[in-house]
Enzyme design. Structure first.
Site, mmCIF file in Angstrom:
data_model
loop_
_atom_site.group_PDB
_atom_site.id
_atom_site.type_symbol
_atom_site.label_atom_id
_atom_site.label_comp_id
_atom_site.label_asym_id
_atom_site.label_seq_id
_atom_site.Cartn_x
_atom_site.Cartn_y
_atom_site.Cartn_z
ATOM 1 N N PHE A 235 0.828 -1.208 0.000
ATOM 2 C CA PHE A 235 0.000 0.000 0.000
ATOM 3 C C PHE A 235 0.858 1.252 0.000
ATOM 4 C CE2 PHE A 235 -2.026 -3.441 2.420
ATOM 5 C CZ PHE A 235 -2.922 -3.836 1.446
ATOM 6 N N GLY A 504 1.959 -0.426 -12.110
ATOM 7 C CA GLY A 504 2.697 -1.666 -12.316
ATOM 8 C C GLY A 504 2.258 -2.423 -13.544
ATOM 9 N N ILE A 578 -10.385 -3.269 -18.298
ATOM 10 C CA ILE A 578 -10.152 -4.084 -17.108
ATOM 11 C C ILE A 578 -9.580 -5.427 -17.562
ATOM 12 C CG2 ILE A 578 -11.240 -5.197 -15.126
ATOM 13 C CD1 ILE A 578 -11.013 -2.083 -14.983
ATOM 14 N N LYS A 650 -5.847 1.397 -17.427
ATOM 15 C CA LYS A 650 -5.393 2.351 -16.415
ATOM 16 C C LYS A 650 -5.174 1.562 -15.128
ATOM 17 C CE LYS A 650 -8.122 6.161 -18.387
ATOM 18 N NZ LYS A 650 -9.333 7.016 -18.233
ATOM 19 N N GLY A 651 -4.430 2.127 -14.208
ATOM 20 C CA GLY A 651 -4.208 1.434 -12.944
ATOM 21 C C GLY A 651 -5.475 1.390 -12.112
ATOM 22 N N GLY A 653 -5.336 0.038 -8.611
ATOM 23 C CA GLY A 653 -5.058 -0.300 -7.218
ATOM 24 C C GLY A 653 -5.459 0.780 -6.226
ATOM 25 N N GLU A 654 -5.609 2.000 -6.695
ATOM 26 C CA GLU A 654 -5.770 3.089 -5.739
ATOM 27 C C GLU A 654 -7.093 3.840 -5.849
ATOM 28 O OE1 GLU A 654 -1.523 4.643 -4.804
ATOM 29 O OE2 GLU A 654 -1.481 3.908 -6.844
#
Ligand code: FES
Ligand code: FES
Lengths: 696, 178
Positions: A235, A504, A578, A650-651, A653-654
């Site tokens: 995180f 990532g 996705i 696109k990322g 995780g956040e």
């Protein structure tokens, strides 16, 4: 951008490749490499907030059974000066904050190491310290940079425009320090073989650990091997190496034995970084029709004396809304405190809590639906940069979320829905997070048996990197998913950037895609094709690239106990393509849960007297538990964006954490009619608010 | 430095772990979690906090779920321990709950997972044996199996933290095996 993937593996809900190992206990994490002769190290934390170590008495510690050494600043290996000052451990007598490593005990067993650490006597020359963040602190300054962007952005005449606005909101929001608390503590097992160093470490980026450690110990990079096969969450706090890596390597060097150092849970808040507290003043001026005329977002935060880290919370105001006059600025105060650092959606989670709460206040002041208010302020281009968005579907997220949540017909009046002692409310907030990407290398190998191996030093911190990279490879190669194997988490593999900034998969995947595409098109270049996306992944884009989302929440506030129970949480995201429906869903919901913690349960304090966090363990710092979590719905809209990377992703995780706290806070206002402007919304605060409201 | 062992600080214990007997000379300070991880190299049981605050170290001791970081190994002579490595028994097939965790994607980093699994197995047995929880209807007849709806599962699993936030999937996985 050329080339898109066409196969069927991408997007499929493929099962995690390492799942079986994780559910059977076979997956090994950094502290679990029982190398022959392995020993254990235990840090001695400094007991003063500022000062100098004048003496370290190690005699009692060394006399204990099994103790091999106690390293101090006088005899620890000398390091090259690190770029990151938090890694300069045991290099001098100065104590920049409480909890700084004052000595390091090494013993045969963890129990002996712990006892030895406790027996070390450190004396200090104590200096007065200052650990209290105030908005008018004389040491405060405006940083040049905040989160890689200028510390200040301004256009128009925001102050005058705000003063002249017909409808105005001028509010200040506060967020306390927050802790990452990945379930696996920061840990490293280090071993020297002559002048070659091997590190098993819990990191979001093994390539970075290698280059940093090579520099510190003055070694050629190829003499440092970093293994990070399984990582128990990070995180942000495991983005760059933390002191565990350096201390373990020093202890192993000093004793000539392999050493494991796992930071005790109670030390983590102090030594691995925290989300810096913020005080955020928001001034919104608007026409009666809801269009913004001025947006001012001013952030005050702290950093340590070891290095400057700025929680770039005002950055979100440069992305979200159309306004003819804008100020987005940061003000940072260096204090004698532990060094803050990245925590999931750094800058954005804090900034959007304040901005989206203030937008809700404006909707209330205007008597306008908060979804509608957001729709009215959609910018055509990114406000500060003027660049067009590569894709921006926050409107679609808000509309789809509103439909799914049953927003239509919502009575906007606050404090009127009662169920016995409960007050019920609903809230909404938007979310944004940049879509970043960095250069990476990767290789693809065609094996004689018709299978393929994809190699990249990616870190799987729970995101399912192995799985999604195999999916990218399978489609680029045009082969079924089960013909592709992925190898990650080892510096023998092609170098790669860290798993951070939600970049990532985009970064590693781009290189994997390129290697596989070339191998498929030119098998004669094989059996192994290597790709390097330098020059492409880091090329300047004419587009503003961000993911967006919308959060909807329903909360019940108990007027007797002050407890808030979340009834529903819905997140709808527009985050490019996705790549794995199953793991993406888990990441979105997981981040929303962390956002729920930020809103309701998680709180830390910097004690001004001691200069440290009293809420250092998991009994006093409350991360959400099963009982806090209702059914959570997360979904996404199909977004096709050709300006990102070959996968169009696109990322993810956040972004899930970003709007959660504001949506919940807005729901609590809708429930109670009271605006709480300081997180977390714990029962004591809610009860105090309800009582003072009743007295009025 | 002196020798690693001093008399009077170690004792011999025998315990069965995943069906196999082990006799060990243990440091009196050694907790079961470290015995498993350090002495037996059974690293499936995780150390999240070492303070009984996270549940990552949960194992079954004589069939009951307990935080192994809070149990001094020297007190466990004769105990029967089951860890995540032993949940599936001797066979190749994982325990149905392990399968359900895979099917539901009930984890991300996996660090809390062994504790969640052992805790859930213990929890199911407690409910079957009629142990009430904080959210059990006080009027429910005592001693009868407690039906596990979502609030019951959530309440009973709340000693097991998951920072990745896999909670909703974990609850679904547990429901799958009820
Ligand atoms: S390690 Fe035992 S409860 Fe956390
Ligand atoms: S899966 Fe990472 S802590 Fe639970």
């Amino acid at each position: 951008m050329t080339g898109t993937t066409t196969g069927t593996a991408l997007g499929a809900p493929a099962e995690r490749r390492e799942g079986r190992q994780k559910v059977t206990g076979a997956a090994r994490y950094a502290a679990e490499y029982a190398l022959p002769g392995r020993t254990h190290a235990w840090p001695v934390p400094a007991a003063v907030a500022r000062g100098r170590i004048t003496a370290v008495d190690t005699s009692a510690a060394l006399a204990l059974p099994g103790v091999l050494a106690v390293l101090t600043h006088t005899d620890a290996p000398r390091l090259a000066e690190p770029e990151d000052g938090t890694l300069a451990v045991l290099q001098g007598p100065a104590v920049p904050h409480r909890g700084w490593c004052a000595a390091l005990a090494v013993a045969e067993t963890p129990e002996q190491a712990r006892a030895a650490a406790r027996a070390v006597r450190v004396t200090y020359d104590t200096a007065p310290h200052d650990a209290e963040l105030t908005e008018d602190h004389p040491a405060g300054y405006e940083p040049e940079q905040a989160g890689g962007q200028p510390g200040r952005a301004e256009y128009g005449d925001p102050v005058a425009a705000f003063a002249g606005a017909e409808v105005r909101v001028d509010v200040t929001y506060r967020i306390p320090p927050l802790h990452n608390h990945a379930m696996e503590p920061h840990a490293t097992t280090a071993q020297w073989d002559g002048d070659r160093l091997t590190l098993y470490t819990s990191t979001q980026g093994g390539t970075t650990v290698r280059s940093v450690l090579a520099r510190l110990f003055r070694l050629p990079e190829e003499d440092v091997t970093v293994v990070a096969e399984h990582v128990g969450g990070g995180f942000g706090s495991k983005g760059t190496p933390r002191s565990d890596v350096v201390l373990a390597a020093m202890a192993a060097r000093h004793t000539g034995r392999p050493v494991t150092l796992a930071h005790p849970r109670r030390s983590l808040p102090t030594v691995v970084g925290h989300r810096a507290p913020t005080v955020q003043r928001l001034r919104l001026g608007a026409h009666p029709d809801g269009r913004l005329t001025a947006l001012l977002h001013e952030v005050t935060t702290h950093t340590s004396r070891v290095k400057e880290y700025v929680e770039h919370a005002a950055g979100v105001s440069r992305v979200m809304y159309a306004t003819p006059n804008l100020l987005s600025s940061h003000h940072v105060v260096p204090l004698d405190v532990p060094t803050p650092s990245w925590m999931r959606a750094p800058g954005h989670a804090s900034g959007m809590y304040a901005l989206e709460s203030a937008v809700d206040e404006l909707a209330h002041a205007l008597g306008m639906d908060p979804v509608e208010l957001r729709l009215r302020n959609e910018p055509e281009r990114e406000p500060v940069s003027g660049r067009p968005f590569s894709s921006r579907h926050v409107v679609e997220c808000l509309r789809e979320g509103a439909r799914r949540f049953g927003w239509a017909g919502r009575d906007p009046s606050p404090g009127v829905r009662r169920e016995g002692p409960l007050l019920i409310g609903t809230g909404v907030a938007a979310a944004t997070y940049p879509a970043m990407v960095s250069p990476s290398t990767a290789s693809a190998e065609a094996r004689p048996d018709g299978t393929f191996v994809v190699r990249v030093n990616a870190a799987d911190i729970g995101t399912g990197a192995r799985t999604v990279l195999a999916q990218i490879a399978a489609d680029a190669l045009g082969v079924p998913l089960d013909r592709v194997r992925t190898e990650v988490g080892h510096t023998d593999l092609p170098p790669a950037p860290m798993a951070a900034d939600s970049s990532g998969t985009a970064s590693w995947g781009w290189a994997v895609h390129e290697a596989c595409t070339r191998l498929a098109a030119h098998p004669e270049e094989g059996p192994t094709v290597r790709a390097d996306t330098t020059g492409k992944a880091d090329a300047d884009s004419p587009y503003a690239r961000h993911a967006f989302g919308a959060h909807f929440a329903e909360a019940a506030v108990d007027t007797v106990t002050g407890e808030i129970r979340v009834r529903r949480l819905l997140g709808i995201f527009a985050a490019g393509r996705i790549l794995n429906a199953r793991t993406a869903h888990s990441q979105f919901t997981g981040a929303m849960i962390m956002g729920l913690g930020m809103a309701l349960t998680e709180s830390s304090t910097l004690d001004p007297a001691f200069g440290d966090f009293p809420e250092a363990d998991l009994a006093s710092y409350h991360v959400p538990v099963h009982a806090d979590i209702p059914d959570i719905e997360a979904d996404w809209i199909d977004e096709h964006d050709t300006h990102l990377n070959p996968m169009g992703s696109k990322g993810i995780g956040e972004i899930g954490i970003v709007g959660t706290a504001a949506a919940l806070g807005n729901a609590v206002h809708h429930a109670t009619g009271i605006r709480f402007r300081e997180l977390p919304l714990t029962p004591d605060r809610i009860l105090a608010g309800l009582l003072s409201e009743r007295r009025r | 430095m002196t020798s690693a062992h001093e008399p009077g600080q170690h004792s011999e214990v025998t315990l069965r772990v995943n069906g196999k007997p082990h006799t060990l000379l243990v440091d009196h300070r050694r907790v079961l979690l470290d015995l498993l991880r350090e002495d037996l190299d059974l690293t499936g049981s995780k150390k999240g906090c070492d303070h009984g605050q996270c549940g990552a170290c949960t194992v079954l001791v004589d069939g009951r779920r307990l935080n192994s970081c809070l149990l001094l190994a020297v007190t466990l002579d004769g105990s029967e321990i089951t860890t995540v490595e032993g949940l599936g028994g001797d066979g190749e097939e994982p325990h149905p709950l392990q399968r359900a965790f895979l099917d539901r994607d009930a984890f991300q980093c996996g660090y809390c997972t062994p504790g969640q699994l052992c805790s859930a197995v213990g929890m199911l047995a407690e409910a079957a044996a009629g142990h009430p929880s904080h959210v059990t209807d006080p009027a429910a007849p005592s001693g009868r199996p407690v039906a596990l709806d979502r609030p019951e599962i959530r309440e009973r699993m709340s000693g097991n933290l998951c920072r990745c936030g896999a909670y909703p999937r974990i609850v679904e996985a547990i429901e799958d095996v009820i």
